[in-house]
Write an enzyme that holds these catalytic residues in place. Structure first.
Site, PDB file in Angstrom:
ATOM      1  N   GLY A  93       0.974  -1.152  -0.082  1.00  0.00           N
ATOM      2  CA  GLY A  93      -0.017  -0.185  -0.120  1.00  0.00           C
ATOM      3  C   GLY A  93       0.855   1.282   0.038  1.00  0.00           C
ATOM      4  N   ILE A 152      -0.929   6.395   3.977  1.00  0.00           N
ATOM      5  CA  ILE A 152      -0.151   5.968   5.159  1.00  0.00           C
ATOM      6  C   ILE A 152       1.084   5.453   4.640  1.00  0.00           C
ATOM      7  CG2 ILE A 152       0.204   4.674   6.942  1.00  0.00           C
ATOM      8  CD1 ILE A 152      -2.631   5.695   7.855  1.00  0.00           C
ATOM      9  N   GLY A 153       0.891   4.499   3.715  1.00  0.00           N
ATOM     10  CA  GLY A 153       1.931   3.744   3.093  1.00  0.00           C
ATOM     11  C   GLY A 153       2.914   4.643   2.184  1.00  0.00           C
ATOM     12  N   SER A 170      -5.308  -0.051  13.897  1.00  0.00           N
ATOM     13  CA  SER A 170      -6.241   1.112  13.720  1.00  0.00           C
ATOM     14  C   SER A 170      -6.668   1.360  15.172  1.00  0.00           C
ATOM     15  CB  SER A 170      -7.290   0.709  12.846  1.00  0.00           C
ATOM     16  OG  SER A 170      -8.298   1.573  13.069  1.00  0.00           O
ATOM     17  N   TYR A 222     -13.823  -4.731  10.711  1.00  0.00           N
ATOM     18  CA  TYR A 222     -12.709  -4.230  10.587  1.00  0.00           C
ATOM     19  C   TYR A 222     -11.999  -3.915  12.065  1.00  0.00           C
ATOM     20  CZ  TYR A 222      -9.635  -0.191   9.421  1.00  0.00           C
ATOM     21  OH  TYR A 222      -8.425   0.591   9.328  1.00  0.00           O
TER      22      TYR A 222
END
Ligand SMILES: NC(=O)c1ccc[n+]([C@@H]2O[C@H](COP(=O)([O-])OP(=O)(O)OC[C@H]3O[C@@H](n4cnc5c(N)ncnc54)[C@H](OP(=O)(O)O)[C@@H]3O)[C@@H](O)[C@H]2O)c1
Length: 263
Positions: A26, A31-32, A150, A163
């Site tokens: 990613g 963020i990646g 997260s 999630y």
């Protein structure tokens, strides 16, 4: 008077990840990409992984000659094997693996069916496990694995049940992986971002409401702003480098205080 050459030399010898080989899943977005940029600025080289060829190419172009992009689906184990084989063929053994690819999956226990369950878990949990498993034969002993959790793992937000559960398992995996890999001195740790300003918002929020939604999230944050990918990038440098050599199975909350501070 300081000479520019001296400054360049000083930056080079002080780079925390000089010549380290990193793979960031990613790494073509959000963020990646923030992590890949931070790594590049500390002297690392390596690979970003994603499926969108356009963003892969533009991200790789921004990262410069020491980074390449590999188009692969992290939910496909054969793709992961190819990613790590091609990385080690091009750059040699890998020092840092960042399992960052993931996405929010929206639904409640009343609405999420079996296919949606499998899709959410494949991306947010199974892919993390196999990213690390398939990296191992190509990693240097003493390397660093960085997982991305997260804050939804700690607080039950409406519609983020599965999630959050997947990310809670990812936070556990940092401990389990560290334990499994003690003999190779490979450390696994997890960064838990709070709300962070990335293209992930585009998938959930209509363009005309974007500003208002981001302001709403910023107002909820104890620190008064949402996170930026660079906030996560700085933390990833720490976990990738020897500065964190005594940390195994740790979770670092990089969340502006939103998980544990009342507001
Ligand atoms: N933004 C936040 O507020 C926040 C908060 C907490 C945690 N996180 C976590 O941070 C990570 C990055 O999220 P982000 O906000 O930066 O989202 P983003 O900008 O949408 O980036 C997600 C990245 O994951 C890649 N990806 C998704 N599915 C993939 C697949 N099957 N195979 C390969 N690559 C895949 C995407 O590339 P392609 O589209 O090219 O495949 C993209 O590069 C995720 O794990 C997310 O859960 C985000």
């Amino acid at each position: 008077m300081r000479l520019p050459l001296w400054n360049r030399f000083k930056k080079e010898i002080m780079s925390k990840l000089k010549n380290k080989v990193a793979v960031i899943t990613g790494g073509n977005s959000g963020i990646g990409f923030g992590i890949a940029e931070a790594f590049k600025n500390e002297g690392a080289k390596g690979v970003i992984v994603g499926r969108n060829q356009n963003t892969l190419e533009s991200a790789a172009a921004q990262l410069g000659e020491n980074f390449i992009a590999i188009n692969a689906d992290v939910t496909n184990v054969a793709d992961l094997e190819r990613v790590f084989r091609e990385t080690s063929e091009k750059f040699g053994k890998i020092d840092v693996v960042v399992a960052n690819a993931g996405a929010g999956a929206v639904g409640t226990v009343a609405t999420f069916d079996e296919a949606a369950f499998d899709q959410a878990i494949d991306l947010n949990l199974k892919s993390v496990y196999f990213t690390v498993q398939k990296a191992l034969p190509h990693m240097n002993d003493g390397g660093s694995v960085i997982l991305i959790g997260s804050n939804a793992a700690h607080r039950a937000y409406a519609n983020f049940t599965l999630y959050g559960a997947a990310k809670a398992a990812v936070i556990y995996l940092a401990k389990g992986f560290s334990s499994d890999l003690l003999d190779r001195k490979i450390r696994a740790n997890v960064i838990t971002p709070g709300t962070t300003d990335t293209p992930a918002f585009d998938k959930f929020v209509p363009a005309e409401q974007m500003e208002a939604v981001k302001k709403h999230f910023a107002d909820q944050m104890p620190i008064g702003r949402i996170g930026q990918p660079a906030d996560i990038g700085k933390t990833a440098i720490f976990l990738a480098s020897d500065d964190s050599s005594f940390m195994l199975g740790a979770e670092l909350l990089v969340d502006g205080g939103m998980t544990y501070l009342a507001k």
